[in-house]
Design an enzyme around this catalytic site. Structure first.
Site, PDB file in Angstrom:
ATOM      1  N   THR A   1      34.069 -77.779  49.519  1.00 25.01           N
ATOM      2  CA  THR A   1      33.842 -77.489  48.474  1.00 25.01           C
ATOM      3  C   THR A   1      35.328 -77.130  47.904  1.00 25.01           C
ATOM      4  OG1 THR A   1      34.059 -75.131  47.757  1.00 25.01           O
ATOM      5  CG2 THR A   1      31.697 -76.005  47.550  1.00 25.01           C
TER       6      THR A   1
ATOM      7  N   LYS B   1      25.608 -62.144  42.405  1.00 24.41           N
ATOM      8  CA  LYS B   1      26.488 -61.384  43.435  1.00 24.41           C
ATOM      9  C   LYS B   1      25.140 -60.337  44.072  1.00 24.41           C
ATOM     10  CE  LYS B   1      28.657 -61.903  46.742  1.00 24.41           C
ATOM     11  NZ  LYS B   1      28.543 -62.552  48.134  1.00 24.41           N
TER      12      LYS B   1
ATOM     13  N   LYS C   1      43.837 -67.502  43.731  1.00 24.62           N
ATOM     14  CA  LYS C   1      43.107 -66.551  43.376  1.00 24.62           C
ATOM     15  C   LYS C   1      44.734 -65.398  42.646  1.00 24.62           C
ATOM     16  CE  LYS C   1      38.755 -66.200  45.124  1.00 24.62           C
ATOM     17  NZ  LYS C   1      37.766 -65.171  44.068  1.00 24.62           N
TER      18      LYS C   1
ATOM     19  N   ASP D   1      29.726 -74.835  56.583  1.00 29.78           N
ATOM     20  CA  ASP D   1      30.208 -74.362  54.819  1.00 29.78           C
ATOM     21  C   ASP D   1      30.169 -75.949  53.970  1.00 29.78           C
ATOM     22  OD1 ASP D   1      32.888 -74.301  52.975  1.00 29.78           O
ATOM     23  OD2 ASP D   1      32.898 -72.824  54.012  1.00 29.78           O
ATOM     24  N   LYS D   2      29.919 -75.808  52.724  1.00 27.06           N
ATOM     25  CA  LYS D   2      29.903 -77.201  52.546  1.00 27.06           C
ATOM     26  C   LYS D   2      30.861 -77.398  51.975  1.00 27.06           C
ATOM     27  CE  LYS D   2      27.615 -78.163  47.755  1.00 27.06           C
ATOM     28  NZ  LYS D   2      27.053 -78.047  46.653  1.00 27.06           N
TER      29      LYS D   2
ATOM     30  N   TYR E   1      29.798 -64.586  37.743  1.00 25.76           N
ATOM     31  CA  TYR E   1      29.837 -64.445  39.108  1.00 25.76           C
ATOM     32  C   TYR E   1      29.525 -62.556  39.774  1.00 25.76           C
ATOM     33  CZ  TYR E   1      32.354 -62.365  43.600  1.00 25.76           C
ATOM     34  OH  TYR E   1      33.058 -61.683  44.579  1.00 25.76           O
TER      35      TYR E   1
ATOM     36  N   ARG F   1      43.079 -53.156  40.945  1.00 19.66           N
ATOM     37  CA  ARG F   1      42.246 -53.243  42.056  1.00 19.66           C
ATOM     38  C   ARG F   1      42.535 -52.728  42.752  1.00 19.66           C
ATOM     39  NH1 ARG F   1      40.656 -54.406  38.088  1.00 19.66           N
ATOM     40  NH2 ARG F   1      39.403 -57.113  37.147  1.00 19.66           N
TER      41      ARG F   1
ATOM     42  N   ILE G   1      47.161 -62.724  43.636  1.00 18.00           N
ATOM     43  CA  ILE G   1      48.122 -62.801  45.002  1.00 18.00           C
ATOM     44  C   ILE G   1      47.982 -64.231  45.484  1.00 18.00           C
ATOM     45  CG2 ILE G   1      49.075 -62.477  46.736  1.00 18.00           C
ATOM     46  CD1 ILE G   1      47.345 -59.841  46.522  1.00 18.00           C
TER      47      ILE G   1
ATOM     48  N   GLY H   1      35.604 -59.811  28.601  1.00 18.93           N
ATOM     49  CA  GLY H   1      34.931 -59.653  29.784  1.00 18.93           C
ATOM     50  C   GLY H   1      35.765 -58.836  31.489  1.00 18.93           C
TER      51      GLY H   1
ATOM     52  N   THR I   1      30.254 -57.535  47.430  1.00 13.61           N
ATOM     53  CA  THR I   1      31.731 -57.294  47.096  1.00 13.61           C
ATOM     54  C   THR I   1      31.877 -55.942  46.291  1.00 13.61           C
ATOM     55  OG1 THR I   1      32.878 -57.819  44.309  1.00 13.61           O
ATOM     56  CG2 THR I   1      30.869 -59.303  44.069  1.00 13.61           C
ATOM     57  N   ASP I   2      32.944 -54.871  45.319  1.00 13.53           N
ATOM     58  CA  ASP I   2      32.871 -53.658  44.771  1.00 13.53           C
ATOM     59  C   ASP I   2      32.407 -54.001  43.010  1.00 13.53           C
ATOM     60  OD1 ASP I   2      35.416 -55.325  44.185  1.00 13.53           O
ATOM     61  OD2 ASP I   2      36.214 -53.746  44.653  1.00 13.53           O
ATOM     62  N   GLU I   3      32.172 -55.550  43.006  1.00 15.65           N
ATOM     63  CA  GLU I   3      32.477 -56.057  40.853  1.00 15.65           C
ATOM     64  C   GLU I   3      31.320 -56.234  40.754  1.00 15.65           C
ATOM     65  OE1 GLU I   3      34.685 -59.430  39.842  1.00 15.65           O
ATOM     66  OE2 GLU I   3      35.398 -59.693  41.713  1.00 15.65           O
TER      67      GLU I   3
ATOM     68  N   PHE J   1      38.272 -68.613  52.644  1.00 19.04           N
ATOM     69  CA  PHE J   1      39.162 -67.707  53.116  1.00 19.04           C
ATOM     70  C   PHE J   1      38.644 -66.490  53.454  1.00 19.04           C
ATOM     71  CE2 PHE J   1      40.761 -63.317  51.154  1.00 19.04           C
ATOM     72  CZ  PHE J   1      41.980 -64.074  51.929  1.00 19.04           C
TER      73      PHE J   1
END
Length: 332
Positions: free
Chosen positions: A36, A152, A187, A33-34, A148, A212, A189, A273, A121-123, A12
């Site tokens: 997946t 990261k 995902k 790119d694999k 995840y 978010r 949206i 979580g 990522t912000d995560e 994406f």
């Protein structure tokens, strides 16, 4: 930077960045790119084949990675396992791709002295209280809460250590939640949009209060390009577009755009979580590099995104049945 290697370029965010490069710069692009389930070659349809090379392969394949890095002027690393629900079900692919894949890349970059940009990522920062006025900055401590985000965070720390220990020519960016064309229907949206198109009521975790910070994938792309060209080596830049919305507000926005009642959704049990709120402070990026989003109006961007999924069913339809089957198995 005439030749840029983009890992995960059929995914994406990666495919949106590849489109940005080919439509707005003179660069040649090699995509690794694999393919997946989350990669889709159709996301690269219509791009100039004279300037785009596609290589199917794994970022953990050291020989292949070394060959591709050796002939690139820069590497932008998007490839990642990124779906939180999947990481709770089976964390191992996240360790392999996000940590071992990053290690493989930065070792090749180190050998060849290549410019490297790392997408994160912000995560990795964990979450904020719903009523807290604070936002994440580049100095925020890492506090990942899922397999995840933990993997990261681990990959970010590898890059930081390689910069300090080996002089890696690297920058890092941590971005808020992306939306826009070519996003997999697992995902949030696109799943809600495609459910409504299929006559299925959207489902929202918990009470839908989780917040978010949304940014259009095209704006993420322009920010990464700005960092790649002008960012200071060793620095981290946060990418955001002031798009904070609760999950419930997003779903109600989708329902309104699609002509459905604002309460035509169902609340379901929250996932383990589940982070409460993400919020990005992009001041450093804006002041230092002069970047600004082209899509600052989330409502308008969401309407464009709904239109894209309405008009491009052949792109997302093959993914839909398998995605819903996975969600159904988890719920069962």
């Amino acid at each position: 930077m005439q030749t840029i290697l983009v890992t995960g370029g059929a995914g994406f965010i990666g495919s949106n960045f590849v489109r940005h490069l080919l439509e707005r710069t003179d660069a040649r692009v090699t995509v690794l790119d694999k393919l997946t389930y989350a990669g889709n070659l159709a996301s690269l349809d219509g791009l100039d084949p004279a300037r785009l090379e596609f290589v199917r392969g794994d970022v953990c394949d050291a020989g292949l990675v070394d060959t591709l890095v050796a002939r690139a002027d820069a590497v932008v690393h998007f490839a990642a396992e990124s779906h939180n629900d999947n990481s709770l079900e089976d964390p191992r692919p996240f360790v392999d791709t996000n940590i071992l894949g990053t290690f493989t890349l930065i070792e090749a970059v180190r050998r060849h002295g290549t410019r490297y940009h790392h997408i994160s990522t912000d995560e990795v920062y964990g979450d904020l209280a719903l009523e807290d006025p604070a936002r994440f900055t580049e100095e925020a401590p890492y506090a990942p809460s899922s397999p995840y985000s933990a993997t990261k965070a681990g990959s970010d720390l590898l890059v930081r250590a390689w910069v300090r220990s080996f002089g890696l020519l690297a920058t890092i960016s941590n971005c808020s939640n992306n939306y826009g064309p070519h996003q997999h229907v697992e995902k949030f949206i696109p799943r809600q949009i495609t459910n409504v198109l299929d006559g299925v009521r959207p489902r929202v975790y918990g009470e839908g209060r989780n917040v978010r910070d949304w940014i259009h994938a095209a704006d993420h792309s322009s920010a990464v390009w700005a960092i790649l060209r002008g960012g200071r080596i060793g620095e981290t830049y946060l990418i955001g577009a002031d798009g904070e919305r609760s999950n419930l507000d997003v779903v109600r926005g989708i329902l309104g755009i699609m002509g459905q009642p604002s309460d035509a959704y169902d609340l379901v049990a929250d996932r383990p979580g589940h982070d409460l709120r993400y919020a990005i402070d992009p001041t450093k990026l804006r002041t230092e590099l002069g970047w600004a989003p082209e899509y600052p109006d989330f409502a308008a961007g969401l309407e464009d995104t709904v239109r894209w999924y309405r008009d491009n069913e052949p792109w997302w339809r093959p993914q839909k049945e398998a995605t819903e089957a996975r969600y159904g198995a988890r719920a069962g």
